[in-house]
Design a protein around this motif. Structure first.
Motif, PDB file in Angstrom:
ATOM      1  N   ALA A  22       0.841  -1.199   0.000  1.00 21.80           N
ATOM      2  CA  ALA A  22       0.000   0.000   0.000  1.00 21.80           C
ATOM      3  C   ALA A  22       0.874   1.246   0.000  1.00 21.80           C
ATOM      4  O   ALA A  22       2.015   1.222   0.472  1.00 21.80           O
ATOM      5  CB  ALA A  22      -0.926   0.006   1.213  1.00 21.80           C
ATOM      6  N   ILE A  23       0.325   2.331  -0.531  1.00 14.06           N
ATOM      7  CA  ILE A  23       0.998   3.634  -0.515  1.00 14.06           C
ATOM      8  C   ILE A  23       0.314   4.475   0.552  1.00 14.06           C
ATOM      9  O   ILE A  23      -0.903   4.678   0.514  1.00 14.06           O
ATOM     10  CB  ILE A  23       0.891   4.322  -1.884  1.00 14.06           C
ATOM     11  N   VAL A  24       1.095   4.941   1.511  1.00 15.65           N
ATOM     12  CA  VAL A  24       0.549   5.742   2.609  1.00 15.65           C
ATOM     13  C   VAL A  24       0.789   7.221   2.313  1.00 15.65           C
ATOM     14  O   VAL A  24       1.916   7.644   2.036  1.00 15.65           O
ATOM     15  CB  VAL A  24       1.191   5.350   3.960  1.00 15.65           C
ATOM     16  N   ILE A  25      -0.286   8.006   2.368  1.00 21.71           N
ATOM     17  CA  ILE A  25      -0.218   9.428   2.041  1.00 21.71           C
ATOM     18  C   ILE A  25      -0.546  10.263   3.270  1.00 21.71           C
ATOM     19  O   ILE A  25      -1.597  10.095   3.895  1.00 21.71           O
ATOM     20  CB  ILE A  25      -1.183   9.793   0.897  1.00 21.71           C
ATOM     21  N   ASP A  26       0.349  11.160   3.604  1.00 21.86           N
ATOM     22  CA  ASP A  26       0.162  12.116   4.687  1.00 21.86           C
ATOM     23  C   ASP A  26      -0.473  13.367   4.085  1.00 21.86           C
ATOM     24  O   ASP A  26       0.129  14.032   3.245  1.00 21.86           O
ATOM     25  CB  ASP A  26       1.521  12.453   5.309  1.00 21.86           C
ATOM     26  N   VAL A  27      -1.697  13.708   4.519  1.00 25.33           N
ATOM     27  CA  VAL A  27      -2.410  14.838   3.921  1.00 25.33           C
ATOM     28  C   VAL A  27      -2.230  16.122   4.733  1.00 25.33           C
ATOM     29  O   VAL A  27      -2.878  17.136   4.455  1.00 25.33           O
ATOM     30  CB  VAL A  27      -3.912  14.527   3.756  1.00 25.33           C
ATOM     31  N   ARG A  40      -5.753   3.452  -9.424  1.00 27.38           N
ATOM     32  CA  ARG A  40      -6.104   2.097  -8.978  1.00 27.38           C
ATOM     33  C   ARG A  40      -5.174   1.533  -7.912  1.00 27.38           C
ATOM     34  O   ARG A  40      -5.449   0.464  -7.372  1.00 27.38           O
ATOM     35  CB  ARG A  40      -6.132   1.159 -10.189  1.00 27.38           C
ATOM     36  N   LYS A  41      -4.096   2.213  -7.620  1.00 28.54           N
ATOM     37  CA  LYS A  41      -3.167   1.686  -6.617  1.00 28.54           C
ATOM     38  C   LYS A  41      -3.774   1.794  -5.216  1.00 28.54           C
ATOM     39  O   LYS A  41      -4.513   2.739  -4.927  1.00 28.54           O
ATOM     40  CB  LYS A  41      -1.847   2.451  -6.677  1.00 28.54           C
ATOM     41  N   PRO A  42      -3.483   0.844  -4.332  1.00 24.90           N
ATOM     42  CA  PRO A  42      -4.017   0.884  -2.959  1.00 24.90           C
ATOM     43  C   PRO A  42      -3.433   2.058  -2.174  1.00 24.90           C
ATOM     44  O   PRO A  42      -2.219   2.223  -2.100  1.00 24.90           O
ATOM     45  CB  PRO A  42      -3.592  -0.462  -2.369  1.00 24.90           C
ATOM     46  N   ILE A  43      -4.313   2.872  -1.607  1.00 26.72           N
ATOM     47  CA  ILE A  43      -3.901   4.084  -0.905  1.00 26.72           C
ATOM     48  C   ILE A  43      -4.457   4.067   0.517  1.00 26.72           C
ATOM     49  O   ILE A  43      -5.613   3.694   0.733  1.00 26.72           O
ATOM     50  CB  ILE A  43      -4.427   5.344  -1.618  1.00 26.72           C
ATOM     51  N   ILE A  44      -3.639   4.501   1.464  1.00 24.01           N
ATOM     52  CA  ILE A  44      -4.096   4.705   2.837  1.00 24.01           C
ATOM     53  C   ILE A  44      -3.756   6.141   3.223  1.00 24.01           C
ATOM     54  O   ILE A  44      -2.604   6.560   3.131  1.00 24.01           O
ATOM     55  CB  ILE A  44      -3.418   3.733   3.825  1.00 24.01           C
ATOM     56  N   LEU A  45      -4.765   6.901   3.628  1.00 21.53           N
ATOM     57  CA  LEU A  45      -4.573   8.299   3.979  1.00 21.53           C
ATOM     58  C   LEU A  45      -4.574   8.491   5.493  1.00 21.53           C
ATOM     59  O   LEU A  45      -5.283   7.805   6.215  1.00 21.53           O
ATOM     60  CB  LEU A  45      -5.680   9.162   3.370  1.00 21.53           C
ATOM     61  N   TYR A  46      -3.768   9.453   5.946  1.00 19.64           N
ATOM     62  CA  TYR A  46      -3.807   9.790   7.374  1.00 19.64           C
ATOM     63  C   TYR A  46      -3.547  11.272   7.576  1.00 19.64           C
ATOM     64  O   TYR A  46      -2.961  11.946   6.734  1.00 19.64           O
ATOM     65  CB  TYR A  46      -2.801   8.957   8.167  1.00 19.64           C
ATOM     66  N   GLY A  93      -9.804  11.078  12.848  1.00 20.32           N
ATOM     67  CA  GLY A  93     -11.242  11.116  12.649  1.00 20.32           C
ATOM     68  C   GLY A  93     -11.836   9.729  12.687  1.00 20.32           C
ATOM     69  O   GLY A  93     -11.133   8.726  12.820  1.00 20.32           O
ATOM     70  N   SER A  94     -13.162   9.648  12.546  1.00 20.42           N
ATOM     71  CA  SER A  94     -13.826   8.345  12.626  1.00 20.42           C
ATOM     72  C   SER A  94     -15.213   8.408  12.004  1.00 20.42           C
ATOM     73  O   SER A  94     -15.871   9.450  12.035  1.00 20.42           O
ATOM     74  CB  SER A  94     -13.937   7.906  14.093  1.00 20.42           C
ATOM     75  N   GLY A 134      -7.083   6.626  13.999  1.00 19.28           N
ATOM     76  CA  GLY A 134      -6.202   7.157  15.033  1.00 19.28           C
ATOM     77  C   GLY A 134      -5.267   8.253  14.585  1.00 19.28           C
ATOM     78  O   GLY A 134      -4.790   9.037  15.405  1.00 19.28           O
ATOM     79  N   GLY A 135      -4.969   8.314  13.302  1.00 16.97           N
ATOM     80  CA  GLY A 135      -4.095   9.349  12.787  1.00 16.97           C
ATOM     81  C   GLY A 135      -2.655   9.235  13.263  1.00 16.97           C
ATOM     82  O   GLY A 135      -2.258   8.264  13.914  1.00 16.97           O
ATOM     83  N   PHE A 136      -1.864  10.250  12.923  1.00 20.08           N
ATOM     84  CA  PHE A 136      -0.444  10.225  13.256  1.00 20.08           C
ATOM     85  C   PHE A 136      -0.212  10.289  14.769  1.00 20.08           C
ATOM     86  O   PHE A 136       0.791   9.777  15.270  1.00 20.08           O
ATOM     87  CB  PHE A 136       0.268  11.400  12.582  1.00 20.08           C
ATOM     88  N   SER A 137      -1.122  10.910  15.511  1.00 20.52           N
ATOM     89  CA  SER A 137      -0.968  10.994  16.963  1.00 20.52           C
ATOM     90  C   SER A 137      -0.947   9.601  17.588  1.00 20.52           C
ATOM     91  O   SER A 137      -0.157   9.336  18.503  1.00 20.52           O
ATOM     92  CB  SER A 137      -2.095  11.835  17.574  1.00 20.52           C
TER      93      SER A 137
END
Length: 303
Positions: A160-165, A228-234, A239-240, A290-293
């Motif tokens: 997965a590709i993790v993206i910090d927004v 189409r690549k798997p993405i995970i955002l944080y 948030g929830s 949970g986010g970066f915290s």
């Protein structure tokens, strides 16, 4: 510096109102068979040390009667503007059943509520969609919130590709090891009197003046080379979309109980970023809970 400690409190509040509080917003709410509409919006400024003014700004909707024909005209205009902004016009209906509670500063459920307009258009900054509409879309699309442990495993296996927004300087200070940075917000670009006033007020608060970046989906597509690549955002807090509370009591262990403070979950930058990507046609988007915290608290790999 707390707004409550500022000597020029009234002047400061006035500057704040000039900079960010005037919003062109119309919404129609049906209550007990009576249609009402909000065509003016103002922000409530809290001048207290415990809760700074900028921590949570929300609009207080003041309603006046409006003919149903005019309400329908507003709805059609809203659908047109949603389409121009690249959103599905059905977003208007997605916001139904929600109402802003100004007393407790939260969104609550109201089965009789319907909106004629869900686009907030501030004098300074770019337009945005109210949170309940975004929440409903994310729930309908079954957005998955991935725990930090699973995110770490996926990263280590390059699955997965993790993206910090978050903003660039926040990312550079510290971030998840292996994550890339594509901010959802950008520095304010407007040059109007309202944009400049907002910059002045935010500068007094030592806060950067930012706005939603409408090019965020395009930047993600360019960086990844497709949708189409798997993405995970944080983001910072995560948030929830969860609306229930679970406890150790037997009756609440499985089903939990509704939390009125989380009737529409807990909004965040990363959840809104997921919405923007899903709306733009990305097919494999997930969200890190949970986010970066939380990641930092658990002492997981950072750079």
């Amino acid at each position: 510096c707390s707004p409550g400690k500022m000597a020029a409190g009234p002047l400061f509040a006035l500057l704040f109102a000039m900079a960010d509080a005037f919003v062109v917003h119309r919404s129609s709410i049906k209550t007990s068979g009576c249609t009402q509409a909000a065509h003016g919006t103002k922000f409530k400024a809290r001048m207290s040390i415990s809760q700074p003014m900028l921590r949570f700004r929300r609009s207080l909707r003041h309603t006046v009667p409006r003919a149903s024909e005019e309400t329908k005209a507003i709805q059609e205009d809203t659908r047109r503007r949603l389409k121009e902004m690249g959103y599905d016009p059905k977003l208007l209906e997605a916001a139904s059943g929600s109402k802003w509670d100004p007393t407790f500063q939260r969104w609550v459920k109201d089965p009789n509520a319907e909106y004629a307009d869900i686009i907030i258009t501030p004098k300074a900054g770019s337009p945005y969609i109210i949170w309940p509409a975004i929440f409903q879309v994310l729930k309908q699309k079954n957005l998955k919130s991935v725990p930090t442990e699973e995110v770490q495993n996926l990263l280590e296996k390059n699955k997965a590709i993790v993206i910090d927004v978050r903003l660039k300087d926040q990312y550079e200070k510290s971030h998840i090891a292996g994550a890339i940075n594509i901010p959802m917000f950008r520095e304010s670009t407007g040059e109007s009197i309202w944009d400049n006033a907002k910059r002045v007020v935010n500068a007094l608060l030592l806060i950067r003046s930012t706005e939603r970046d409408p090019e965020f989906p395009a930047k993600v597509e360019e960086a990844l080379g497709g949708k189409r690549k798997p993405i995970i955002l944080y983001c910072g807090m995560g948030g929830s979309l969860e609306t229930k509370i679970y406890s150790n009591k037997e009756r609440y262990q499985k089903e939990g109980f509704d939390d009125v403070d989380k009737s529409f979950g807990k909004e965040s930058r990363s959840l809104k970023a997921c919405f923007e990507l899903l709306n733009a046609g990305f097919t494999n988007v997930q969200h890190m809970s949970g986010g970066f915290s939380t990641w930092r608290y658990e002492k997981r790999p950072m750079e």
